[in-house]
Design a protein around this motif. Sequence first.
Motif, short mmCIF file in Angstrom:
data_model
loop_
_atom_site.label_atom_id
_atom_site.label_comp_id
_atom_site.label_asym_id
_atom_site.label_seq_id
_atom_site.Cartn_x
_atom_site.Cartn_y
_atom_site.Cartn_z
N ALA A 1 0.82 -1.22 0.00
CA ALA A 1 0.00 0.00 0.00
C ALA A 1 0.85 1.27 0.00
CB ALA A 1 -0.94 -0.01 1.20
N LEU A 2 2.01 1.22 0.63
CA LEU A 2 2.86 2.41 0.70
C LEU A 2 4.11 2.29 -0.17
CD1 LEU A 2 2.76 3.36 4.50
CD2 LEU A 2 1.43 4.31 2.61
N ARG A 3 4.12 1.35 -1.07
CA ARG A 3 5.30 1.16 -1.92
C ARG A 3 5.58 2.43 -2.74
NH1 ARG A 3 5.44 -4.13 -5.41
NH2 ARG A 3 6.13 -4.98 -3.41
N GLY A 4 6.82 2.88 -2.68
CA GLY A 4 7.22 4.05 -3.45
C GLY A 4 6.79 5.38 -2.86
N VAL A 5 6.28 5.36 -1.62
CA VAL A 5 5.76 6.60 -1.03
C VAL A 5 6.85 7.40 -0.33
CG1 VAL A 5 4.22 7.56 0.72
CG2 VAL A 5 3.40 5.76 -0.80
N LEU B 1 3.55 11.52 16.04
CA LEU B 1 2.54 12.57 15.94
C LEU B 1 2.80 13.45 14.71
CD1 LEU B 1 2.30 13.63 19.70
CD2 LEU B 1 0.99 11.88 18.47
N GLY B 2 1.73 13.78 14.01
CA GLY B 2 1.84 14.65 12.85
C GLY B 2 2.57 14.04 11.67
N MET B 3 2.66 12.73 11.60
CA MET B 3 3.47 12.09 10.57
C MET B 3 2.71 11.89 9.26
SD MET B 3 5.54 8.48 10.61
CE MET B 3 4.07 7.50 10.28
N PHE B 4 1.45 11.51 9.34
CA PHE B 4 0.72 11.15 8.13
C PHE B 4 0.49 12.35 7.21
CE2 PHE B 4 0.18 7.23 10.30
CZ PHE B 4 -0.04 6.28 9.31
N ALA B 5 0.33 13.52 7.77
CA ALA B 5 0.12 14.71 6.96
C ALA B 5 1.37 15.06 6.15
CB ALA B 5 -0.29 15.89 7.83
N THR B 6 2.53 14.58 6.59
CA THR B 6 3.79 14.87 5.90
C THR B 6 4.38 13.63 5.23
OG1 THR B 6 5.07 14.48 7.93
CG2 THR B 6 4.31 16.72 7.53
N ILE C 1 -8.04 12.17 5.38
CA ILE C 1 -7.79 10.98 6.20
C ILE C 1 -6.42 11.03 6.86
CG2 ILE C 1 -6.96 9.67 4.19
CD1 ILE C 1 -8.76 8.36 7.40
N ASP C 2 -5.44 11.67 6.20
CA ASP C 2 -4.12 11.79 6.82
C ASP C 2 -4.18 12.60 8.11
OD1 ASP C 2 -4.76 14.07 5.44
OD2 ASP C 2 -2.77 14.36 4.54
N VAL C 3 -4.94 13.69 8.08
CA VAL C 3 -5.11 14.53 9.28
C VAL C 3 -5.89 13.78 10.35
CG1 VAL C 3 -6.10 16.67 10.18
CG2 VAL C 3 -5.00 16.65 7.93
N LYS C 4 -6.91 13.03 9.94
CA LYS C 4 -7.71 12.26 10.90
C LYS C 4 -6.85 11.22 11.62
CE LYS C 4 -12.48 12.68 9.27
NZ LYS C 4 -12.34 13.90 8.50
N THR D 1 -0.83 9.41 -1.02
CA THR D 1 -2.14 9.86 -1.50
C THR D 1 -3.23 9.28 -0.62
OG1 THR D 1 -2.42 7.95 -2.96
CG2 THR D 1 -1.25 9.87 -3.86
N LYS D 2 -4.41 9.87 -0.69
CA LYS D 2 -5.52 9.34 0.11
C LYS D 2 -5.87 7.92 -0.34
CE LYS D 2 -9.52 11.01 -2.54
NZ LYS D 2 -10.81 11.75 -2.45
N THR D 3 -5.62 7.61 -1.62
CA THR D 3 -5.87 6.25 -2.12
C THR D 3 -4.92 5.26 -1.47
OG1 THR D 3 -6.61 7.14 -4.25
CG2 THR D 3 -5.99 4.81 -4.18
#
Length: 395
Positions: free
Chosen positions: A24-28, A132-137, A108-111, A141-143
């Motif tokens: 799901a996070l490959r290449g992110v 904390l605060g990691m997903f927003a940065t 969803i990243d902020v949530k 993608t939301k997908t």
Amino acid sequence: MAKKKAAKEKELTLEQALWNCRVALRGVGSMEKNRDAVISLVFLKFAGDKFEARRAQIPQEVKEKQGIDPCPEFMLDKASFYNSANVFYLPKEARWSYLKDNASSNDIDVKIDNAMDAAEKANPSLTGALPLGMFATLGATKTSIKSLIDAISQISEQRFHDEDLIGRVYEYFLQTFAVGSSKEDGEFYTPACVVQLIAELIEPYEGVVYDPCCGSGGMFVQSHKFVERHHGNSKAISVVGQESNPDTWRLCKMNLAIRGISNNLGEGAASTFAKDQHPDKKVDFIMANPPFNLKNWRGEDELIKDSRWAGYPVPPVSNANYAWILHMLSKLDVNHGVAGFLLANGALNADGDEGTIRQKILENDRVEAIIVLPRDMFYTTDISVTLWILNMNKG
């Protein structure tokens, strides 16, 4: 069509579900960030499962103990009902069901970041454990995030009837991410079979287990598993440790918390040599895998008069192997302390001040055994290692 889909989902193996999480996070992002993202979400999933299971028990418990039926809604949100059962209380926004329902939302990243923050604030023992605060940065993608949530949602005790599902899932991610990352300063993920061997040799049935370089907490987990295998009381074991890497310190906190293992890992990440967070602690057992051949572990003129080397030459700044040994000896209970730890084979061929330290340790009759382990036991190096057993009372 629906039947085919149901059959396909039913055939899903645990390994496939875990692999899907990584895909799901490959290449992110970086290996370390992806690791933290996956493991922290897995933490919320298991914490959420335990929360929902406990929430379902509360009405019957309130009826039996307090004679109240039906159970008022506000009682389902009393943190004490959860804490008394060793379950984390989760506010609505930190529950897995909430994240799953909102997996397709644009924020969803902020949530998820808010969920981590809310979970930590509701449970003081999690302070500093969650990123904390990691997903927003993260840059996902939301997908991608929805795919990760969907993949993690498939990991459940209802689907996979595994005696230690939490353990298997954490072991998988800690191991596989260790394989894919480059390690510096001789730090390597310790395979569970090696940690289990150390536990079987030193037999930590009860008392304090200490690890001065605890990594993701594998030594502590195996000490508890040892007690369980031998039908002992896991509450008779307490764990104390320290870790210098902030990200790994967080992983350890999560790893122990989700298993319900109480711990004292200090106030945060810190070097065991420069800032011992348990300076006066004497322990019954030590299990450790110190960084192999660590260089520049102190400044040229620092720690020269440290009490940990009392009676021995000062370990050289060029290699910390014997500094780790002397540190661990200083922590053992003088009457019955036992330590089991790994070192690179080069420690056996030491000369100079290291040779003198080794000779004095032998003369003081502290070495019970040194076992040479086979090569290729670690995932990211083929270095040959030895397992040392030190005993303060060999009689």
